[in-house]
Design a protein around this motif. Structure first.
Motif, PDB file in Angstrom:
ATOM      1  N   ASP A 171       5.201  -7.651   6.912  1.00 17.42           N
ATOM      2  CA  ASP A 171       4.839  -6.270   7.235  1.00 17.42           C
ATOM      3  C   ASP A 171       3.596  -5.806   6.480  1.00 17.42           C
ATOM      4  O   ASP A 171       3.157  -4.661   6.668  1.00 17.42           O
ATOM      5  CB  ASP A 171       6.002  -5.325   6.916  1.00 17.42           C
ATOM      6  N   GLY A 172       3.067  -6.670   5.612  1.00 18.90           N
ATOM      7  CA  GLY A 172       1.817  -6.357   4.940  1.00 18.90           C
ATOM      8  C   GLY A 172       1.926  -5.895   3.505  1.00 18.90           C
ATOM      9  O   GLY A 172       0.911  -5.542   2.888  1.00 18.90           O
ATOM     10  N   HIS A 173       3.121  -5.874   2.927  1.00 20.19           N
ATOM     11  CA  HIS A 173       3.266  -5.471   1.534  1.00 20.19           C
ATOM     12  C   HIS A 173       2.807  -6.608   0.616  1.00 20.19           C
ATOM     13  O   HIS A 173       3.121  -7.774   0.867  1.00 20.19           O
ATOM     14  CB  HIS A 173       4.724  -5.110   1.220  1.00 20.19           C
ATOM     15  N   PRO A 174       2.083  -6.305  -0.462  1.00 22.74           N
ATOM     16  CA  PRO A 174       1.593  -7.349  -1.371  1.00 22.74           C
ATOM     17  C   PRO A 174       2.742  -8.134  -1.997  1.00 22.74           C
ATOM     18  O   PRO A 174       3.823  -7.595  -2.259  1.00 22.74           O
ATOM     19  CB  PRO A 174       0.819  -6.566  -2.434  1.00 22.74           C
ATOM     20  N   ASN A 175       2.482  -9.416  -2.278  1.00 20.20           N
ATOM     21  CA  ASN A 175       3.516 -10.289  -2.833  1.00 20.20           C
ATOM     22  C   ASN A 175       4.091  -9.751  -4.143  1.00 20.20           C
ATOM     23  O   ASN A 175       5.308  -9.753  -4.352  1.00 20.20           O
ATOM     24  CB  ASN A 175       2.946 -11.690  -3.077  1.00 20.20           C
TER      25      ASN A 175
END
Length: 398
Positions: free
Chosen positions: A39-43
């Protein structure tokens, strides 16, 4: 959890992500993390949020609903005071009218939260940078609480009216330290502090021996839901007059009972006699405090052996300081006799309680070769010096 991980959660997006997570489930955590990354959230944000979700789930046992708004480290959560116990700590300072309290070695801030809730001004001091940052987050709702990233042993105390300390009790290897003289800070520092401040409290391990408790101190052993969680040492105005040893028995529903030696009831020797109709198992805090005789006298009961912390009586007397069992049978301990007794009654499941015996319950369970539809509870202990079996069942009042 490091400062970078904390920083990602303290952004608007990071906190929103953490708050949006469902209740933590180990079975689905990996797939949830993968979905959040897609969904595009940073690791790093996803890792930090899932770590906090897991810790919050574990923290509910100590903090209840407050856990949902807190941040933790695994070590900080492990050592943190349970909220009902922290509330009792805070009540001592409030009762003594101690207005500005230093929480020296505050960890994630549990005791500071309780103190601030009772309108104490709090100076929370924490040496570890990450833990101090988490304490700052956890105390954000109380403007009267400030956090200092400093060493508890060197921080200034001239602006304090009292102090509470929860020393670190693990070596670098992870081994627990039971001796308060070896904690960080050690008991010697706490005693010196008690000579400079009018009110000082210290949390230590419940296994602390009585001979290590200073003469000018009240030692209070505390249990929650039957688990002995700490021994508190109290100096100065937060120590109660005439009390050396006490036991505080709490439950997660908010109930509590307390027993202390102020009446010197424990100096009256408890009678020793035969096992009666009921067997009482004093709470672990009562046993640690050395107040079993006082409970026996409260119950109008007697000890089953001078060296064993079981009380027996011929009448029922409900007491929050002791669990009560109805006694069905008593006989000398022999493996063959016990096996025959249980087989004749069709016992296939057994609860084994022990005190004052070297018998290993799991080994005994294998030796008994149980089979049958019924259950039983047995107590392996000494009765008048003899190794015995007491067959009991939890007593439920109609």
């Amino acid at each position: 959890m490091d400062l970078t991980g904390i920083a990602t959660l303290l952004t608007q997006d990071g906190w929103a992500l953490l708050e949006s997570l469902p209740q933590y489930d180990e079975a689905t955590a990996m797939s949830l993390g993968e979905q959040l990354r897609r969904d595009g959230h940073p690791n790093d944000m996803v890792a930090a949020a899932l770590t906090q979700s897991r810790l919050r789930s574990a923290a509910r046992a100590k903090f209840g609903p407050f856990a949902e708004g807190m941040l933790f480290t695994p070590t900080g959560l492990e050592q943190a005071t349970r909220l009902p116990v922290a509330a009792r700590h805070a009540q001592r300072f409030a009762a003594a009218d101690v207005k500005r309290v230093g929480d020296l070695g505050c960890g994630i801030g549990a005791d500071s939260m309780a103190l601030a809730t009772l309108d104490r001004e709090v100076v929370a001091v924490e040496k570890d940078e990450v833990t101090a940052a988490l304490a700052t987050v956890n105390l954000r709702h109380w403007p009267e609480a400030v956090v200092r990233h400093e060493d508890a042993m060197t921080t200034r105390i001239d602006d304090l009216d009292g102090a509470f300390l929860d020393p670190a009790r693990r070596e670098a290897s992870g081994k627990r330290l039971l001796d308060p003289r070896t904690g960080n800070p050690p008991l010697s520092f706490v005693r010196e502090l008690a000579g400079r401040l009018p009110a000082v409290g210290m949390k230590t391990a419940p296994g602390v021996p009585h001979h290590m408790v200073p003469d000018d101190t009240e030692a209070q052993w505390v249990s929650v839901d039957g688990d002995v969680v700490e021994c508190g040492l109290w100096f100065g105005t937060v120590r109660r007059e005439g009390v050396r040893r006490s036991a505080l028995v709490l439950d997660s529903a908010g109930g509590g009972a307390e027993l202390n030696d102020s009446s010197m009831a424990d100096t009256v020797p408890a009678e020793v006699g035969k096992v009666g109709q009921f067997l009482y198992e004093p709470d672990g805090a009562v046993i640690r405090a050395g107040l079993v005789a006082a409970v026996a006298n409260q119950l109008g009961g007697r000890l089953i052996d001078p060296t064993i912390a079981y009380v027996t009586a011929d009448r029922i007397e409900h007491n929050p300081l002791a669990k009560v069992y109805a006694v069905d049978d008593v006989f000398g301990f022999q493996l063959k006799t016990l096996r025959t007794y249980l087989r004749d009654r069709g016992v296939g499941r057994i609860t084994i309680k022990k005190r004052g015996t070297a018998v290993e319950p799991e080994q005994l369970r294998r030796q008994l070769r149980l089979a049958g539809p019924n259950e039983a509870t047995i107590v392996l202990t000494r009765v008048a010096g003899r190794q015995s079996v007491i067959v009991v069942r939890p007593y439920k009042q109609n």
